[in-house]
Scaffold this active site. Sequence first.
Site, PDB file in Angstrom:
ATOM      1  N   CYS A 180       9.585  15.155  16.707  1.00  0.00           N
ATOM      2  CA  CYS A 180       9.069  13.787  16.884  1.00  0.00           C
ATOM      3  C   CYS A 180       9.224  13.355  18.343  1.00  0.00           C
ATOM      4  CB  CYS A 180       9.821  12.818  15.982  1.00  0.00           C
ATOM      5  SG  CYS A 180       9.788  13.184  14.232  1.00  0.00           S
ATOM      6  N   HIS A 184       7.184  11.135  21.100  1.00  0.00           N
ATOM      7  CA  HIS A 184       7.679   9.755  21.051  1.00  0.00           C
ATOM      8  C   HIS A 184       9.058   9.566  21.674  1.00  0.00           C
ATOM      9  CE1 HIS A 184       4.319   8.416  18.572  1.00  0.00           C
ATOM     10  NE2 HIS A 184       4.505   9.470  17.790  1.00  0.00           N
ATOM     11  N   ARG A 228       2.914   7.126   6.559  1.00  0.00           N
ATOM     12  CA  ARG A 228       2.677   7.406   7.986  1.00  0.00           C
ATOM     13  C   ARG A 228       3.602   8.508   8.489  1.00  0.00           C
ATOM     14  NH1 ARG A 228       0.341   9.108  11.098  1.00  0.00           N
ATOM     15  NH2 ARG A 228      -0.167   8.467  13.216  1.00  0.00           N
ATOM     16  N   CYS A 232       2.651  12.213   9.791  1.00  0.00           N
ATOM     17  CA  CYS A 232       3.045  12.674  11.132  1.00  0.00           C
ATOM     18  C   CYS A 232       3.647  14.078  11.051  1.00  0.00           C
ATOM     19  CB  CYS A 232       4.068  11.723  11.751  1.00  0.00           C
ATOM     20  SG  CYS A 232       3.363  10.271  12.533  1.00  0.00           S
TER      21      CYS A 232
END
Length: 271
Positions: A180, A184, A228, A232
């Site tokens: 992730c 991000h 969501r 992802c």
Amino acid sequence: MIQRFIRTLVGAAVVAAFAGSAAAQDSKVADELAKYREALADGNPADLLEVKGAALWAEKRGPKNASLEQCDFGLGPGKLDGAYAQLPRYFKDTGKVMDVESRLVHCMVTLQGFKQEDVTKQWFSKPGTESDIEALVTFIGAKSNGMPINVPATHPEEKKMYQIGEYVFYRRSGPQDFSCAICHGQDGKRIRLQELGNLTTKEGAGTAMKTWPSYRVSQGAVWTMERRLIDCMRQARFPEPKYLSDSIIALQVYLQKNATGTVMETPGIKR
């Protein structure tokens, strides 16, 4: 020597010119995207799902012919104002940290008598078929609109889930050795035209978390935070986690704690 120096200066000037052009282009794209989102926000289709969720909340259903009006999301039975903004949190009656969806399913099972496998069979909408869970989450989430996210994660079990969520966020996995954090974990990243927020900061995490659940125009449906995050992970080619799994709830604890203090604006609307 002099010619090499001149070539270096010319090269630097060219790079600077391209950088300036790229920055101007980025600014233009950002402005156009802002206008696009503003136009979409005028008449959010999620409002209709919120109304459906309100009706489902009060309707007597299931083997026990009961409503969800006594469901406790942490503020007391039936108290929804600000509840979503304080989730996930530890619940003594289950001995677990739960997010809005796992707590909702718990209430549908204990209060209404449904079987978990039945109520989660349609946990997200498909073309032509809406999800009761998405409608209920939209209704519950809207009750926190305008209120600050407040997930301090002070209970020992919440602290543990925060640490697990942080581990999941940074862990590289899958065939692409991805995490992730690659998308991000830094400022100024973008994939195609989509800005990628830095979810390790209050501002970045807040921007990401404050508008969910959201209506996704590209999908023609409201998405919850669980959907969501699971999507992802699918896109990153991770092993896809199960709905209501501890890893997804832990990741939400991590993100909501980072976003604490940000004011909710839900239901949102996304590309």
